[in-house]
Design an enzyme around this catalytic site. Structure first.
Site, PDB file in Angstrom:
ATOM      1  N   LYS A 291       0.841  -1.195   0.000  1.00 35.87           N
ATOM      2  CA  LYS A 291       0.000   0.000   0.000  1.00 35.87           C
ATOM      3  C   LYS A 291       0.881   1.251   0.000  1.00 35.87           C
ATOM      4  O   LYS A 291       1.949   1.257   0.601  1.00 35.87           O
ATOM      5  CB  LYS A 291      -0.896   0.007   1.238  1.00 35.87           C
ATOM      6  CG  LYS A 291      -1.973  -1.063   1.250  1.00 35.87           C
ATOM      7  CD  LYS A 291      -2.806  -0.974   2.515  1.00 35.87           C
ATOM      8  CE  LYS A 291      -3.843  -2.091   2.567  1.00 35.87           C
ATOM      9  NZ  LYS A 291      -4.888  -1.940   1.541  1.00 35.87           N
ATOM     10  N   ARG A 365     -10.537 -11.406  -0.302  1.00 31.13           N
ATOM     11  CA  ARG A 365     -11.377 -12.347  -1.048  1.00 31.13           C
ATOM     12  C   ARG A 365     -10.763 -13.741  -1.087  1.00 31.13           C
ATOM     13  O   ARG A 365     -11.475 -14.734  -1.229  1.00 31.13           O
ATOM     14  CB  ARG A 365     -11.626 -11.806  -2.459  1.00 31.13           C
ATOM     15  CG  ARG A 365     -10.407 -11.688  -3.353  1.00 31.13           C
ATOM     16  CD  ARG A 365     -10.613 -10.748  -4.537  1.00 31.13           C
ATOM     17  NE  ARG A 365     -10.711  -9.365  -4.097  1.00 31.13           N
ATOM     18  CZ  ARG A 365     -10.941  -8.337  -4.915  1.00 31.13           C
ATOM     19  NH1 ARG A 365     -11.082  -8.545  -6.225  1.00 31.13           N
ATOM     20  NH2 ARG A 365     -11.024  -7.115  -4.459  1.00 31.13           N
TER      21      ARG A 365
END
Length: 517
Positions: A291, A365
């Site tokens: 990130k 996910r």
């Protein structure tokens, strides 16, 4: 946690640090000024019927969440009166919306930080209103002080708590019926529910050096023993043996190995079973797809979905709901290292499918996929997963609303209606089939990324691939409301909020009552 009592005392005779009353913009008054809400009649009488006029002189407008403090007159035992705004007065005096009461009580409770006891003279004549005020006050009184001194084992040795930061000690609900079974049940429900929401908030707020998959699993195990919930923890060896490639792939870059925790609450008379699946990334650096600066500081909150599921299962047990509720906590820490999954790697999932990892920051996910497949094997009547899954959902719905996706339109509608009923903002979102093609992979069965536009819906379509045939499933993307970075408002604190717990618990209650078919 803050204590809750149904007081038999009147507002004039209650000995407390403060009395809380409601005021509103006076649509129903002749002057169009402020009106005092039901429940505060004795307080208004102590002001010779001029409480609204005094508040107007002090600049109060009655706007929602506005808090005005003023010294109490000699006719009251409490030294301070706190008037909290309720917005525009309704047509009927007792018809304030439940969420309005919840937020008002929360605002007042926050303003009473450091106080020992307060009487809440808000509208509480009905069980529903009393429940809303109780929930709001208990939620608003929350404070995370574990690292700020005191007797907590996490505090520095010898540190003393700052009394001004401690939550309100006791909420006394005035105008209720303490001997009435319905009022008692509402109070007990509020306490049990809010205690678990606040435990979820504590977990979300705990720094990642203290909360990681193993320690989270330990908290769940301890709670299971306390509340009669069966807990099973799959460690790294068990995950390898079982072929949980999603969990292992995400967690392999960290020194803290992943875990899959199963919590099973069962009721002997239950006819339905709900499976709840929570994303539990205890810290998300993004992995190799790191990130950017400015996006890492709050990533301890990426386990908010697992915290919500954990709290909902424990709440169901404490409330004795006549439904089986199984929680699955998919726990991992997503870190970059020489052992971390790389973009381009292919993972062999628990379902047997292969997934090409195009972005290691789309990790939630992956862990959810394994947990959804495992939950599906037990053939529950419905599955709901909860996750801080995508920034795209925040872009779509803002910071206070979560998205609801489903493979069943009626189930999606029910979840949305339940969320709105309990005061959690949500919005039904589609799963457009044309977005599925973007996840086609030349190497594996599916890629973990697809089209950039509609990214929150793409993530939902990915998860749908791992839900068992014929099982109603809903996906709650709580990326926006799970962690509040701004100033507190209503009963919402800065930091972890416990988003989706109330929705999940009400879903369980309605399922137990047979309201969902």
């Amino acid at each position: 946690m803050t204590a809750l009592t149904l007081s038999t005392s009147g507002a004039a005779t209650l000995r407390a640090d403060a009395l809380v009353v409601g005021v509103a913009k006076g649509a129903g008054s002749k002057s169009g000024g402020l009106v005092v809400a039901p429940g505060a009649e004795a307080v208004d009488k102590a002001f010779d019927g001029k409480l609204a006029a005094v508040l107007e002189t002090l600049g109060a407008s009655g706007a929602e969440g506005e808090v005005t403090k003023l010294p109490a007159p000699s006719g009251l035992k409490a030294p301070v009166v706190i008037a909290v705004g309720l917005g525009t007065a309704p047509e009927k005096d007792d018809a304030y919306d439940a969420e309005t009461l919840r937020r008002a009580a929360g605002s007042a409770a926050r303003a009473l930080k450091g106080s020992k006891k307060a009487g809440f003279a808000l509208p509480t004549e009905s069980v529903e209103d009393a429940s809303a005020v109780a929930e709001g006050a208990l939620l608003g009184a929350y404070a995370f002080t574990a690292y700020q001194g005191g007797e907590n084992k996490l505090a520095p040795k010898g540190a003393k708590p700052d009394a001004r930061k401690l939550p309100l000690g006791e909420v006394a609900l005035l105008g209720t019926k303490p001997r009435d079974k319905a009022f008692k049940a509402a109070a007990e429900r509020a306490v049990a529910l809010v205690e678990e929401i606040n435990r979820a908030r504590d977990l979300i707020n705990t720094p990642p050096n203290d909360l990681y998959p193993e320690s989270f699993a330990a908290v769940a195990t301890a709670a299971g023993k306390e509340h009669g919930i069966k807990v099973q923890v799959l460690d790294e060896k068990a995950l390898v043996k079982g072929g949980y490639g999603g969990l292992l792939g995400v967690g392999q870059g960290s020194t803290h190995g992943p875990r899959l925790v199963k919590l099973a609450y069962t009721h002997p008379k239950a006819e339905k079973t709900l499976a709840l699946v929570g994303k539990g990334i205890t810290y998300d650096s993004g992995g190799i797809s790191l990130k950017p600066a400015g996006h890492n500081e709050t990533m301890k909150c990426d386990m908010s979905g697992a915290a919500a599921v954990f709290a909902a299962v424990v709440s169901a047990s404490r409330l004795g709901l006549q439904v089986n509720v199984t929680g699955w906590l998919a726990l991992a820490e997503n870190m970059p290292s020489g052992n971390a999954t790389r973009p381009g790697d292919v993972l062999h999932m628990y379902s047997g499918k292969t997934v090409e990892v195009l972005n290691t920051d789309a990790e939630g996910r992956l862990v959810l996929a394994d947990a959804l497949t495992r939950a599906s094997e037990e053939k529950p009547d419905a599955i709901v997963d909860v996750a801080t899954l995508t920034g795209a959902m925040v872009m779509a719905l803002g910071a206070r609303t979560f998205g609801v996706m489903s493979n069943d339109d009626a189930f999606r509608t029910s979840i949305h209606e339940i969320a709105e009923e309990v005061g959690e903002a949500s919005w039904p979102m589609p799963l457009p089939s044309d977005l599925r093609k973007g996840m086609d992979s030349p190497t594996a069965d599916i890629a973990n990324m697809g089209e950039r536009m509609g990214g929150g819906l793409v993530a939902g379509l990915f998860l749908k691939e791992f839900v068992g045939e014929g099982i109603a499933w809903a996906h709650l993307d709580i990326a926006g409301p799970a962690f509040h970075e701004g100033a507190p408002y209503g009963y919402t604190p800065k930091g972890g909020t416990g988003s989706a717990v109330r929705t999940l618990v009400r879903l369980a209650e309605r399922t137990a009552a047979g309201d969902l078919g």
